[in-house]
Design a protein around this motif. Structure first.
Motif, PDB file in Angstrom:
ATOM      1  N   ARG A  32       0.721   0.253   5.935  1.00 20.79           N
ATOM      2  CA  ARG A  32       1.940   0.080   6.676  1.00 20.79           C
ATOM      3  C   ARG A  32       1.747  -0.202   8.167  1.00 20.79           C
ATOM      4  O   ARG A  32       2.744  -0.853   8.737  1.00 20.79           O
ATOM      5  CB  ARG A  32       2.349   1.732   6.724  1.00 20.79           C
ATOM      6  CG  ARG A  32       3.104   2.248   5.572  1.00 20.79           C
ATOM      7  CD  ARG A  32       3.591   3.669   5.584  1.00 20.79           C
ATOM      8  NE  ARG A  32       4.663   3.987   6.259  1.00 20.79           N
ATOM      9  CZ  ARG A  32       4.611   4.670   7.340  1.00 20.79           C
ATOM     10  NH1 ARG A  32       3.542   5.073   8.001  1.00 20.79           N
ATOM     11  NH2 ARG A  32       5.911   4.649   7.975  1.00 20.79           N
ATOM     12  N   LEU A  33       0.773   0.230   8.948  1.00 19.78           N
ATOM     13  CA  LEU A  33       0.304  -0.217  10.262  1.00 19.78           C
ATOM     14  C   LEU A  33      -0.130  -1.924  10.293  1.00 19.78           C
ATOM     15  O   LEU A  33       0.301  -2.323  11.399  1.00 19.78           O
ATOM     16  CB  LEU A  33      -1.014   0.708  10.706  1.00 19.78           C
ATOM     17  CG  LEU A  33      -0.473   2.019  10.857  1.00 19.78           C
ATOM     18  CD1 LEU A  33      -1.805   2.771  11.320  1.00 19.78           C
ATOM     19  CD2 LEU A  33       0.787   2.271  11.485  1.00 19.78           C
ATOM     20  N   TYR A  62      -8.210  -5.234   5.081  1.00 22.49           N
ATOM     21  CA  TYR A  62      -7.430  -4.158   4.439  1.00 22.49           C
ATOM     22  C   TYR A  62      -8.198  -3.784   3.081  1.00 22.49           C
ATOM     23  O   TYR A  62      -8.683  -2.630   3.065  1.00 22.49           O
ATOM     24  CB  TYR A  62      -6.044  -4.540   3.841  1.00 22.49           C
ATOM     25  CG  TYR A  62      -5.239  -3.756   3.175  1.00 22.49           C
ATOM     26  CD1 TYR A  62      -4.908  -2.399   3.564  1.00 22.49           C
ATOM     27  CD2 TYR A  62      -5.379  -3.818   1.681  1.00 22.49           C
ATOM     28  CE1 TYR A  62      -4.260  -1.633   2.707  1.00 22.49           C
ATOM     29  CE2 TYR A  62      -4.581  -2.920   0.864  1.00 22.49           C
ATOM     30  CZ  TYR A  62      -4.106  -1.929   1.301  1.00 22.49           C
ATOM     31  OH  TYR A  62      -3.529  -1.038   0.369  1.00 22.49           O
ATOM     32  N   ALA A  63      -8.521  -4.715   2.329  1.00 21.62           N
ATOM     33  CA  ALA A  63      -9.052  -4.432   0.780  1.00 21.62           C
ATOM     34  C   ALA A  63     -10.631  -4.076   1.177  1.00 21.62           C
ATOM     35  O   ALA A  63     -10.806  -2.848   0.472  1.00 21.62           O
ATOM     36  CB  ALA A  63      -9.276  -5.702   0.012  1.00 21.62           C
ATOM     37  N   VAL A  98      -1.671   1.074  17.906  1.00 26.43           N
ATOM     38  CA  VAL A  98      -2.051   2.034  16.931  1.00 26.43           C
ATOM     39  C   VAL A  98      -2.633   1.473  15.748  1.00 26.43           C
ATOM     40  O   VAL A  98      -3.514   2.576  15.332  1.00 26.43           O
ATOM     41  CB  VAL A  98      -0.705   2.629  16.650  1.00 26.43           C
ATOM     42  CG1 VAL A  98      -0.333   3.397  15.186  1.00 26.43           C
ATOM     43  CG2 VAL A  98      -0.177   3.323  17.924  1.00 26.43           C
ATOM     44  N   ARG A  99      -2.346   0.235  15.171  1.00 29.15           N
ATOM     45  CA  ARG A  99      -3.314  -0.081  14.016  1.00 29.15           C
ATOM     46  C   ARG A  99      -4.605  -0.142  14.253  1.00 29.15           C
ATOM     47  O   ARG A  99      -5.475   0.188  13.553  1.00 29.15           O
ATOM     48  CB  ARG A  99      -2.603  -1.454  13.782  1.00 29.15           C
ATOM     49  CG  ARG A  99      -3.439  -2.043  12.775  1.00 29.15           C
ATOM     50  CD  ARG A  99      -2.984  -3.674  12.685  1.00 29.15           C
ATOM     51  NE  ARG A  99      -3.669  -4.156  14.036  1.00 29.15           N
ATOM     52  CZ  ARG A  99      -3.245  -5.430  14.628  1.00 29.15           C
ATOM     53  NH1 ARG A  99      -2.427  -6.335  14.078  1.00 29.15           N
ATOM     54  NH2 ARG A  99      -3.775  -6.068  15.653  1.00 29.15           N
ATOM     55  N   VAL A 106       4.765   7.515  11.528  1.00 28.97           N
ATOM     56  CA  VAL A 106       5.320   6.457  12.244  1.00 28.97           C
ATOM     57  C   VAL A 106       6.347   5.660  11.304  1.00 28.97           C
ATOM     58  O   VAL A 106       6.055   5.172  10.163  1.00 28.97           O
ATOM     59  CB  VAL A 106       4.389   5.192  12.327  1.00 28.97           C
ATOM     60  CG1 VAL A 106       4.596   4.157  13.306  1.00 28.97           C
ATOM     61  CG2 VAL A 106       3.290   5.901  13.345  1.00 28.97           C
ATOM     62  N   ARG A 107       7.637   5.448  11.887  1.00 26.80           N
ATOM     63  CA  ARG A 107       8.888   4.874  10.993  1.00 26.80           C
ATOM     64  C   ARG A 107       9.975   4.498  11.902  1.00 26.80           C
ATOM     65  O   ARG A 107       9.701   4.938  13.130  1.00 26.80           O
ATOM     66  CB  ARG A 107       9.348   6.051  10.180  1.00 26.80           C
ATOM     67  CG  ARG A 107       9.955   7.260  10.783  1.00 26.80           C
ATOM     68  CD  ARG A 107      10.099   8.308   9.664  1.00 26.80           C
ATOM     69  NE  ARG A 107       8.931   8.843   8.948  1.00 26.80           N
ATOM     70  CZ  ARG A 107       8.815   8.998   7.663  1.00 26.80           C
ATOM     71  NH1 ARG A 107       9.786   8.951   6.826  1.00 26.80           N
ATOM     72  NH2 ARG A 107       7.762   9.403   7.073  1.00 26.80           N
ATOM     73  N   GLY A 108      10.797   3.811  11.303  1.00 27.30           N
ATOM     74  CA  GLY A 108      12.114   3.371  12.192  1.00 27.30           C
ATOM     75  C   GLY A 108      11.641   2.122  12.877  1.00 27.30           C
ATOM     76  O   GLY A 108      10.900   1.328  13.043  1.00 27.30           O
TER      77      GLY A 108
END
Length: 206
Positions: free
Chosen positions: A57-58, A26-27, A146-147, A179-181
């Motif tokens: 988030r992903l 990530y970093a 998706v990620r 993308v949520r929920g």
């Protein structure tokens, strides 16, 4: 700076929830986005910020192991105590099987079931392995797809970033905000994200 304030807590969170390799990945991607943008004369610009927010988030999707970790965290206990008093207890409802998720059914974990949540948290090393009992569900497969798709797209955008593609790259990097929920709601939101992503990729030419 502002970007460091976004990135540092997310790196710490990923290290705790997903492990050091994910936190480093990530970093590294945020750093590459930042460097590419700085080369265009926009240090700590909107692309780096979008990557910092949306990649996290992903990567940090709330699977069963992560939910157990969060529920057992000291911060969660402190929130309950602050709201309801030191003697308050909680009951947690989780869907743990494909059949339960399909029916909307859930298993209740009361105060005496903390050991079960602890066992679930301890099993997070199984995540994304052949022995992950939850990893083959349609939603978990989609979350990982998706990620990984987003990461591959970011790598292409960062490697080819020029002034003419910058704005669309920012929009594409920001698209996972759709993308949520959880459950069916999340599945529908992923479909909306994919449609938006396809539209933007055509514009970017990626």
């Amino acid at each position: 700076g502002e970007l460091e304030a976004l990135v540092a807590p997310r790196v710490a969170d990923l290290r705790a929830s997903r492990g050091a390799p994910t936190a480093r990945r990530y970093a590294e991607l945020v750093g590459r986005a930042r460097a590419a943008e700085a080369a265009l004369g926009e240090p700590d610009g909107p692309l780096a910020r979008a990557v910092a927010e949306q990649l996290f988030r992903l990567m940090a999707y709330k699977d069963e192991y992560e939910v157990a970790r969060l529920l057992l965290a000291e911060a969660a206990r402190d929130e309950v105590a602050a709201a309801f008093g030191d003697g308050a207890t909680t009951t947690v409802h989780l869907s743990l099987t494909k059949r339960q998720r399909a029916r909307g059914a859930k298993v209740a974990f009361g105060p005496g079931w903390r050991w079960a949540l602890a066992a679930l948290r301890a099993g997070r090393g199984l995540r994304e392995t052949a022995f992950d009992p939850f990893g083959r569900s349609a939603l978990r497969v989609e979350e990982r797809r998706v990620r990984d798709e987003y990461v591959a797209t970011l790598e292409d955008l960062i490697a080819t970033l020029v002034p003419d593609t910058h704005q669309r790259a920012v929009e594409l990097a920001s698209a996972p905000a759709l993308v949520r929920g959880f459950g069916p709601v999340k599945e529908a939101s992923i479909a909306a994200y994919e449609a938006r992503r396809a539209e933007l990729l055509e514009t970017v030419g990626a």
